[in-house]
Design a protein around this motif. Structure first.
Motif, mmCIF file in Angstrom:
data_model
loop_
_atom_site.group_PDB
_atom_site.id
_atom_site.type_symbol
_atom_site.label_atom_id
_atom_site.label_comp_id
_atom_site.label_asym_id
_atom_site.label_seq_id
_atom_site.Cartn_x
_atom_site.Cartn_y
_atom_site.Cartn_z
ATOM 1 N N GLN A 91 0.854 -1.190 -0.002
ATOM 2 C CA GLN A 91 -0.164 0.055 0.041
ATOM 3 C C GLN A 91 0.807 1.349 -0.038
ATOM 4 N N GLU A 92 1.837 1.261 -0.983
ATOM 5 C CA GLU A 92 2.803 2.249 -0.832
ATOM 6 C C GLU A 92 2.332 3.349 -2.003
ATOM 7 N N ASP A 93 2.697 4.641 -1.861
ATOM 8 C CA ASP A 93 2.179 5.741 -2.874
ATOM 9 C C ASP A 93 3.198 5.993 -3.884
ATOM 10 N N THR A 94 4.336 5.409 -3.776
ATOM 11 C CA THR A 94 5.276 5.229 -4.853
ATOM 12 C C THR A 94 5.719 3.948 -5.656
ATOM 13 N N ILE A 95 5.807 3.995 -6.899
ATOM 14 C CA ILE A 95 5.978 2.754 -7.564
ATOM 15 C C ILE A 95 7.213 2.988 -8.551
ATOM 16 N N SER A 96 8.080 1.857 -8.585
ATOM 17 C CA SER A 96 9.255 2.074 -9.257
ATOM 18 C C SER A 96 8.979 1.525 -10.660
ATOM 19 N N LEU A 97 9.451 2.429 -11.613
ATOM 20 C CA LEU A 97 9.234 1.988 -13.123
ATOM 21 C C LEU A 97 9.658 0.602 -13.266
ATOM 22 N N LEU A 110 2.052 2.352 -20.305
ATOM 23 C CA LEU A 110 2.230 3.120 -18.859
ATOM 24 C C LEU A 110 3.751 3.362 -18.617
ATOM 25 N N TYR A 111 4.520 2.365 -18.809
ATOM 26 C CA TYR A 111 5.942 2.975 -18.511
ATOM 27 C C TYR A 111 6.365 4.127 -19.479
ATOM 28 N N ASP A 112 6.021 4.186 -20.720
ATOM 29 C CA ASP A 112 6.590 5.222 -21.446
ATOM 30 C C ASP A 112 5.824 6.365 -20.988
ATOM 31 N N SER A 113 4.541 6.364 -20.610
ATOM 32 C CA SER A 113 3.869 7.575 -20.100
ATOM 33 C C SER A 113 4.266 7.996 -18.888
ATOM 34 N N ALA A 114 4.908 7.217 -18.088
ATOM 35 C CA ALA A 114 5.303 7.675 -16.591
ATOM 36 C C ALA A 114 6.718 8.264 -16.842
ATOM 37 N N LYS A 115 7.426 7.800 -17.826
ATOM 38 C CA LYS A 115 8.825 8.239 -18.352
ATOM 39 C C LYS A 115 8.519 10.138 -18.582
ATOM 40 N N GLN A 116 7.311 10.053 -19.689
ATOM 41 C CA GLN A 116 7.152 11.164 -19.878
ATOM 42 C C GLN A 116 6.433 12.366 -19.024
ATOM 43 N N ASP A 376 -3.211 19.253 -31.727
ATOM 44 C CA ASP A 376 -3.656 18.889 -30.290
ATOM 45 C C ASP A 376 -4.287 17.574 -30.218
ATOM 46 N N LYS A 377 -5.255 17.532 -31.084
ATOM 47 C CA LYS A 377 -6.189 16.051 -30.755
ATOM 48 C C LYS A 377 -5.409 14.869 -31.146
ATOM 49 N N ALA A 378 -4.295 14.942 -31.962
ATOM 50 C CA ALA A 378 -3.542 13.978 -32.503
ATOM 51 C C ALA A 378 -2.849 13.463 -31.191
ATOM 52 N N GLU A 379 -2.604 14.024 -30.139
ATOM 53 C CA GLU A 379 -1.854 13.786 -29.012
ATOM 54 C C GLU A 379 -2.820 13.237 -27.719
ATOM 55 N N GLU A 380 -4.068 12.875 -28.315
ATOM 56 C CA GLU A 380 -5.121 12.495 -27.415
ATOM 57 C C GLU A 380 -4.683 10.930 -26.482
ATOM 58 N N THR A 381 -4.209 10.183 -27.740
ATOM 59 C CA THR A 381 -3.935 8.730 -27.104
ATOM 60 C C THR A 381 -2.815 8.925 -26.042
ATOM 61 N N LYS A 382 -1.733 9.539 -26.389
ATOM 62 C CA LYS A 382 -0.539 9.766 -25.647
ATOM 63 C C LYS A 382 -1.027 10.389 -24.219
ATOM 64 N N SER A 383 -1.740 11.614 -24.393
ATOM 65 C CA SER A 383 -2.155 12.317 -23.228
ATOM 66 C C SER A 383 -3.068 11.420 -22.203
ATOM 67 N N ASN A 384 -3.909 10.620 -22.811
ATOM 68 C CA ASN A 384 -4.746 9.815 -22.098
ATOM 69 C C ASN A 384 -4.191 8.785 -21.074
ATOM 70 N N GLU A 385 -2.858 8.314 -21.768
ATOM 71 C CA GLU A 385 -2.103 7.354 -21.192
ATOM 72 C C GLU A 385 -1.456 7.840 -19.990
ATOM 73 N N VAL A 387 -2.817 10.308 -18.093
ATOM 74 C CA VAL A 387 -3.797 10.315 -16.945
ATOM 75 C C VAL A 387 -4.087 8.850 -16.507
ATOM 76 N N THR A 388 -3.821 7.988 -17.412
ATOM 77 C CA THR A 388 -4.166 6.501 -16.735
ATOM 78 C C THR A 388 -2.697 6.277 -15.893
ATOM 79 N N VAL A 389 -1.837 6.579 -16.027
ATOM 80 C CA VAL A 389 -0.560 6.763 -15.012
ATOM 81 C C VAL A 389 -1.084 7.140 -13.645
ATOM 82 N N ASN A 390 -2.138 8.122 -13.538
ATOM 83 C CA ASN A 390 -2.458 8.577 -12.297
ATOM 84 C C ASN A 390 -3.429 7.637 -11.752
ATOM 85 N N LYS A 391 -4.276 6.722 -12.564
ATOM 86 C CA LYS A 391 -5.089 5.543 -12.016
ATOM 87 C C LYS A 391 -4.060 4.708 -11.630
ATOM 88 N N LEU A 392 -2.970 4.133 -12.275
ATOM 89 C CA LEU A 392 -1.926 3.323 -11.726
ATOM 90 C C LEU A 392 -1.447 3.532 -10.261
#
Length: 532
Positions: A91-97, A110-116, A376-385, A387-392
Motif C-alpha cells: 500500500q505504498e504511494d510510490t511505484i518503481s518504473l 504506462l511505462y512510457d507515459s510515466a517516463k514522459q 492537439d487532438k493527435a496527442e489524445e491517446t498519448k495524453s490519455n495514457e 492520465v492512466t498513470v494517475n490511475k496506476l
C-alpha cells in the motif's frame, strides 16, 4: 477435463467464514470468487476513509457507487500491468518504473507515459508517486499539445495567431485546457470567425447609402441618443400647444401653474429637480413653435443644449424656433440608421473594434487555428495514457485497502487498535464511554429506513468542527453500559480519523438492547417510561 479452480483460503471472521486475500495472486483471481462470498456488493465513492480520487477512477459508470464488477476490473487491470502483484499489499504511494510489466501492452504504454510525466515535471528519478501524477496542470504546463482539443496562446509561436486566440477567448468564451490555461476549441474558433464575418458584412452594408444611413455623420449615434432623451418632452410640448390653439382658455391649465411653483417655493429648489422636470419643456404657445434661443425648463436645459448642438444647429442653423413638422422630420431621418442597427449581426465581437475585426477577416487564419486543434487532438491517446498513470499510482496504493474492506472486513475485525475500517469515521466520546463504530450519514431518511432492523443501539449526532468549519452527521453504535443517561440533546465529543475534535449533539436514538441485561430489563423500562 474441467478447468481447475483457484485454491482459495478461508478463515472464520466475526463468526462467519470469509475468504482470505493475502497475496497478489488472490487479488488477480478476484473475478473467480463467487459473489456470494463478497462481504459487501456496493459502496459509495464519497464519505469513506480512503482517497475519493481512487474511487472516482474506479467508478466506471459514474453513478457514485463502486460495485463488484468495477472492483474486479480494477484488480484484473492492476495485477496485469505489474511484474509482481504482491507489491500491492505494501500500500505504498510510490511505484518503481522497473516494477511495471513492459511485456504487457498496457504496461508498456504506462511505462512510457510515466517516463514522459517525469520528463514534463523535470524530475530525474526512476519512480513515480501519487503526488507526481495528481497534478495534471503541472504535467501539461509546458506542453504545446495535450490531446484535449483545446489550444492556447502557448500552442503556437506565431504572434498573430496568439492575438486571434486571445480575442476569441475575450469575446466568444474559453474552454479549460489541461495545462490550466484558458483556450479555445474548434467550435469556438468557427463561431468567432462566423461572428467576425457577419459583423463586417453588416458594417459595410451602408457604404452605398452612407449619407442616408448616417444623417449626422460620425455624430449620428450621439444625435440619436440626444433625440431620444427629449422626444417625450418635445412631443408633450407640441401636444399642449395644439390644445391651446384648439381652445385658448386651456392655457392656464396646460402651462406651468403658479400654484405648483408656490408649493415648492419655500424649499431648497436645487433638491426639487424631479418636480421641476415634470413641468412642460417650455412655455406653451398658440403658434406651436419651440424656441431655440432660451425659455427652456431649467431641469432640461443641459439635455436641450446637447440636442441643439448635435441636430438643430446642423438642420436649422438660421432658425430661431422649430415647428412640429421640423421635429417630425428629424425623427424620420433616423429611420434608415435605426433599421441598419437593427440588422446588426456579430455584435458579440463588436468590442474588439472595427479595425481589429477587419484585419481578422482579411487575414482569415481560421484554417491555421483549426490545424493546431487537429495537431492537439493527435496527442489524445498519448495524453490519455498519461492520465492512466494517475490511475496506476492510486490503485497501487489503495486497491488492497479497499479489498480488505469490501471483499472481506479484515480491517474491521482486526485486533490492531491502530487499524480501522474505511467506513469508520472516528471515535465518539459520550457518557464516560467511547464508540469506535461511527459511520458518516449522508442521507438521514434512507439510513433510518434500515437502521431499526440492525438490532443495535444507535446514536445519531450532528457534529461541527470549528477548526475545519464543517458540519456532518454520524451514527454511533453503543455496545456496552447503561443507557439511562443517553438522550436526545446530550452533548459529546467526536474525534475524526485525523484526530480533529468535533462538537457533537445527539439528535436521534434508535433504542435496542445493548446487552443481555439490557434485553431482560427493556420491556420493564419501556413500561415504566410509558407510565411516567
Amino acid at each position: 477435463m474441467a478447468e481447475k479452480q483457484y485454491d482459495w483460503k478461508f478463515s472464520t471472521v466475526g463468526g462467519v467464514p470469509r475468504v482470505n486475500i493475502e497475496s497478489g495472486e488472490d487479488i488477480a483471481h478476484l473475478k473467480e470468487l463467487d459473489q456470494k462470498m463478497w462481504t459487501v456488493l456496493s459502496c459509495p465513492t464519497k464519505g469513506l476513509e480512503i482517497d475519493e480520487k481512487t474511487l472516482e477512477l474506479m467508478d466506471l459508470d459514474g453513478d457514485g457507487k463502486i460495485r463488484v464488477h468495477e472492483v474486479v476490473e480494477a484488480a484484473t487491470w492492476i495485477t496485469k500491468v505489474l511484474k509482481n502483484p504482491d507489491l500491492l499489499l505494501k500500500q505504498e504511494d510510490t511505484i518503481s518504473l522497473d516494477d511495471i510489466n513492459q511485456d504487457d501492452e498496457d504496461g508498456k504504454k504506462l511505462y512510457d507515459s510515466a517516463k514522459q510525466i517525469l520528463a514534463n515535471l523535470e524530475l530525474d528519478k526512476n519512480e513515480i508517486s501519487v503526488a507526481d501524477t495528481s497534478d495534471s496542470i503541472a504535467i501539461f504546463a509546458k506542453t504545446k499539445f495535450n490531446g484535449d482539443g483545446v489550444i492556447t496562446e502557448n500552442s503556437t509561436d506565431d504572434e498573430a495567431l496568439k492575438a486571434v486566440i486571445a480575442n476569441c477567448v475575450k469575446t466568444i468564451g474559453s474552454s479549460p485546457d489541461r495545462s490550466g490555461v484558458d483556450g479555445v476549441n474548434a467550435e469556438q474558433i468557427e463561431a468567432f470567425y462566423t461572428n467576425c464575418n457577419d459583423y463586417m458584412t453588416w458594417f459595410t452594408s451602408e457604404d452605398e447609402n452612407k449619407a442616408t444611413v448616417f444623417p449626422y455623420g460620425d455624430n449620428t449615434e450621439a444625435a440619436l441618443a440626444a433625440y431620444k432623451a427629449l422626444k417625450e418632452k418635445v412631443d408633450d410640448f407640441f401636444m399642449r400647444c395644439k390644445l391651446i390653439a384648439f381652445n385658448e382658455d386651456s392655457t392656464a391649465a396646460l402651462d406651468v401653474s403658479v400654484a405648483r411653483m408656490e408649493a415648492i417655493s419655500e424649499k431648497n429648489l436645487s433638491e426639487c429637480t424631479e418636480e421641476i422636470a415634470s413641468y412642460p419643456l417650455a412655455r406653451v404657445n398658440s403658434k406651436m413653435e419651440l424656441s431655440l434661443n432660451g425659455g427652456i425648463n431649467p431641469a432640461w436645459q443641459a439635455a436641450f443644449a446637447n440636442l441643439k448642438s448635435l441636430i438643430f444647429d446642423v438642420d436649422f442653423p438660421k432658425q430661431k424656433s422649430i415647428s412640429e413638422a421640423d421635429w417630425n422630420a428629424i425623427g424620420a431621418k433616423f429611420g434608415p440608421y435605426e433599421a441598419w442597427k437593427a440588422a446588426k449581426k456579430g455584435e458579440v465581437v463588436e468590442s474588439l473594434g472595427v479595425d481589429v475585426i477587419k484585419e481578422i477577416v482579411e487575414k482569415n487564419q481560421k484554417d491555421a487555428l483549426l490545424a493546431l486543434v487537429e495537431q492537439d487532438k493527435a496527442e489524445e491517446t498519448k495524453s490519455n495514457e498519461i492520465v492512466t498513470v494517475n490511475k496506476l499510482t492510486h490503485y497501487y496504493r489503495d486497491i488492497y485497502k479497499l479489498i480488505k474492506n469490501y471483499v472481506t472486513f479484515s480491517d474491521f475485525y482486526t485486533r490492531d487498535e491502530n487499524k480501522k475500517a474505511i467506513f469508520q469515521a472516528g471515535t465518539l466520546y459520550i457518557d464516560q464511554r467511547s464508540c469506535d463504530l461511527c459511520v458518516k450519514v449522508s442521507d438521514m431518511g434512507k439510513h433510518n429506513l434500515t437502521a431499526g432492523l440492525s438490532g443495535m443501539y444507535l446514536l445519531y449526532c450532528d457534529c461541527h468542527s470549528k477548526k475545519k468549519n464543517e458540519t456532518m452527521t454520524i451514527v454511533a453504535v453503543m455496545t456496552d453500559g447503561d443507557i439511562d443517561n443517553l438522550m436526545v440533546g446530550k452533548n459529546a465529543i467526536f474525534y475524526d480519523r485525523d484526530g480533529v475534535d468535533w462538537d457533537a449533539t445527539v439528535v436521534k436514538i434508535i433504542d435496542n438492547p445493548i446487552s443481555i441485561r439490557q434485553a431482560f430489563w427493556s420491556p420493564y423500562r419501556k413500561f415504566a417510561n410509558w407510565v411516567t
